[in-house]
Scaffold this motif. Structure first.
Motif, short mmCIF file in Angstrom:
data_model
loop_
_atom_site.label_atom_id
_atom_site.label_comp_id
_atom_site.label_asym_id
_atom_site.label_seq_id
_atom_site.Cartn_x
_atom_site.Cartn_y
_atom_site.Cartn_z
N ARG B 141 0.83 -1.21 0.00
CA ARG B 141 0.00 0.00 0.00
C ARG B 141 0.86 1.26 0.00
O ARG B 141 0.54 2.23 -0.67
CB ARG B 141 -0.89 0.01 1.24
CG ARG B 141 -1.93 -1.06 1.15
CD ARG B 141 -2.89 -0.98 2.28
NE ARG B 141 -3.80 -2.11 2.19
CZ ARG B 141 -4.85 -2.26 2.97
NH1 ARG B 141 -5.09 -1.37 3.92
NH2 ARG B 141 -5.64 -3.28 2.81
N ARG B 142 1.94 1.22 0.79
CA ARG B 142 2.72 2.44 0.98
C ARG B 142 3.64 2.71 -0.22
O ARG B 142 3.82 3.85 -0.63
CB ARG B 142 3.55 2.28 2.27
CG ARG B 142 4.44 3.44 2.62
CD ARG B 142 3.59 4.64 3.00
NE ARG B 142 4.40 5.74 3.51
CZ ARG B 142 5.22 6.47 2.79
NH1 ARG B 142 5.35 6.18 1.51
NH2 ARG B 142 5.91 7.46 3.32
N VAL B 143 4.20 1.65 -0.81
CA VAL B 143 5.23 1.83 -1.85
C VAL B 143 4.69 1.56 -3.24
O VAL B 143 4.94 2.32 -4.18
CB VAL B 143 6.44 0.91 -1.56
CG1 VAL B 143 7.47 1.03 -2.65
CG2 VAL B 143 7.03 1.24 -0.21
N LEU B 144 3.90 0.46 -3.38
CA LEU B 144 3.53 0.04 -4.73
C LEU B 144 2.31 0.77 -5.28
O LEU B 144 2.29 1.15 -6.45
CB LEU B 144 3.30 -1.48 -4.76
CG LEU B 144 4.54 -2.30 -5.14
CD1 LEU B 144 5.66 -2.07 -4.14
CD2 LEU B 144 4.22 -3.77 -5.24
N THR B 145 1.30 0.99 -4.41
CA THR B 145 0.07 1.62 -4.92
C THR B 145 0.34 2.98 -5.56
O THR B 145 -0.12 3.22 -6.69
CB THR B 145 -0.96 1.75 -3.80
OG1 THR B 145 -1.22 0.44 -3.28
CG2 THR B 145 -2.26 2.33 -4.30
N PRO B 146 1.06 3.92 -4.92
CA PRO B 146 1.28 5.21 -5.57
C PRO B 146 2.04 5.08 -6.89
O PRO B 146 1.75 5.80 -7.84
CB PRO B 146 2.10 6.01 -4.56
CG PRO B 146 2.30 5.18 -3.38
CD PRO B 146 1.62 3.88 -3.56
N ARG B 147 2.98 4.14 -6.95
CA ARG B 147 3.75 3.97 -8.19
C ARG B 147 2.86 3.45 -9.31
O ARG B 147 2.96 3.89 -10.46
CB ARG B 147 4.92 3.01 -7.96
CG ARG B 147 6.06 3.68 -7.24
CD ARG B 147 7.09 2.70 -6.73
NE ARG B 147 8.22 3.40 -6.14
CZ ARG B 147 8.19 4.00 -4.96
NH1 ARG B 147 7.09 4.02 -4.25
NH2 ARG B 147 9.26 4.62 -4.50
N PHE B 148 1.98 2.50 -8.95
CA PHE B 148 1.07 1.94 -9.96
C PHE B 148 0.18 3.03 -10.55
O PHE B 148 0.08 3.19 -11.76
CB PHE B 148 0.21 0.84 -9.33
CG PHE B 148 -0.78 0.23 -10.27
CD1 PHE B 148 -0.39 -0.75 -11.17
CD2 PHE B 148 -2.10 0.65 -10.29
CE1 PHE B 148 -1.29 -1.31 -12.04
CE2 PHE B 148 -3.01 0.10 -11.17
CZ PHE B 148 -2.59 -0.89 -12.04
#
Lengths: 156, 260
Positions: B141-148
């Protein structure tokens, strides 16, 4: 804080540039700015032969585009092509005895529907049928007819 | 001997299936992170900067040159049929329908996708992701979601820039250098390209490619073997798989959208 601010501004500029590009494509490149997309009213015309008329081909009167060909269907009973024309709502004063022809733009260009006005005081409305139609000219048929006439003339 | 070969085949098949399963679980986890992302738009902002803003230069230059080449090549062919006026239609249709979404996706996969994979892979190798979990922060949630979502939002905007600059490049070459009529260039383009049929379908394509490219990049990073060699392999795989997926999907989407 300074870098965050710069990032914010750059991201804002990026988003704005993206939407400007989309807007440019919609307005300048595609036909969104042209009036009448899915609006207007439908007319039906039956042709014995539509040649290579395609959906979305222009419908014009006096050379001015009034609408587009919306759909082309085949009537299995009358063996005719049923062409639905979508006319822009602004042009709602076409006489009921309007004549529909299929012409070719240029020598090798695409085919379009040309309307010729009649003299009736009544106007066509949504779903009405254009009674007077003329088929597309098929080049091979014309040449065949020409050769046939030549041969007949020669034998006399 | 034969049983060994069969077992090897089965193992690789099961491994591939397990990989696909992990990729989908990861995607579900990423999408489940949306509610957590909404109150922290700054995380998304940073990724829009990394993926979007930093890709603008390569997208703009490529778009311009692809458009200019289309103008030159198109003129050469159309001129033989005396149909130079259709140059605008040709350039705009190829860009908006195909080249804009596809080339943008390939460039983003190479420019940003590989960087995402390497970043996530190194985070995993240096146990930063495990450290986040230690602090009870879900790294997905913290790292991958914003990048996606950074990649997904950037893709259609970049593709639109690519197409718009390509049309301008084609216009510059066609009208400016080769002497095609300015009015015919734009009016034929407007008459032949449909908003719904051409432009919206192009945007849908780039939205699909945005999901695919970001997803593959993040999955390869998250699933990488946490060693230098593993991250290096994952980065290569990320670019290769993205390119193959984009080109394959493009064929399917084109057949569905423009097939009739």
């Amino acid at each position: 804080m300074g870098t965050t601010r710069t990032t914010e501004i750059l991201v804002g500029a990026f988003m704005a540039a993206g939407f400007v590009a989309l807007f440019f494509l919609a307005m300048q490149v595609s036909n969104l700015s042209a009036a009448g997309n899915g609006e207007g009213y439908a007319l039906i015309a039956r042709f014995d032969n539509i040649g290579s008329l395609k959906v979305r081909a222009p419908v014009s009167m006096a050379g001015v585009r009034l609408g587009r060909v919306e759909s082309i269907a085949f009537d299995e009973v009358a063996y005719q092509a049923v062409v639905t024309l979508r006319i822009d709502a602004a042009y709602d004063q076409l006489p009921t005895d309007t004549f529909a022809n299929i012409y070719t733009a240029g020598l090798l260009g695409e085919q379009y529907v040309a309307l010729d006005p009649g003299g009736s005081p009544d106007f066509l409305g949504d779903g009405d049928q254009i009674e007077h139609t003329q088929s597309a000219l098929v080049l091979e048929r014309m040449i065949g007819q020409f050769l046939f006439n030549q041969a007949q003339g020669g034998s006399e | 001997m034969i049983t060994e070969a069969l077992a090897r085949l089965g193992r690789s098949g099961l491994a591939a299936l397990a990989g696909i399963g992990r990729a989908h679980l990861l995607l579900a986890g990423i999408v489940a992170g949306v509610p957590a992302l909404l109150p922290r738009p700054r995380l998304l902002l940073a990724q829009l900067y990394n993926i979007g803003v930093l890709s603008v230069l390569i997208i703009a230059v490529s778009g311009l040159f692809v458009g200019m080449v289309l103008g030159l090549q198109g003129y050469y062919v159309l001129n033989q049929f005396g149909a130079e006026e259709s140059l605008g239609v040709m350039v705009a249709a190829s860009l908006v329908r195909e080249l804009g979404p596809v080339v943008t996706a390939l460039l983003v996969a190479g420019r940003a996708g590989s960087a995402l994979t390497a970043e996530i892979g190194l985070m995993k190798a240096t146990e930063q992701l495990s450290a986040l979990e230690m602090m009870a922060v879900d790294p997905v949630r913290r790292v991958l979601t914003p990048r996606f979502f950074g990649g997904w939002i950037s893709m259609p905007l970049l593709a639109a820039m690519f197409s718009a600059l390509g049309v301008l490049g084609g216009w510059f070459v066609g009208v400016g250098l080769l002497g095609v009529d300015d009015g015919a260039f734009w009016s034929q383009m407007k008459a032949k390209l449909d908003f719904r049929e051409d432009l919206v379908n192009g945007v849908i394509k780039s939205l699909v490619f945005g999901v695919v490219v970001s997803w593959i990049a993040l999955f390869q990073g998250y699933d990488a073997v946490p060693t230098s060699a593993g991250v290096s392999r994952a980065t290569t795989r990320s670019v290769v798989h993205s390119a193959l997926a984009v080109l394959g999907l493009d064929f399917i989407l084109t057949a569905l959208m423009f097939g009739d």
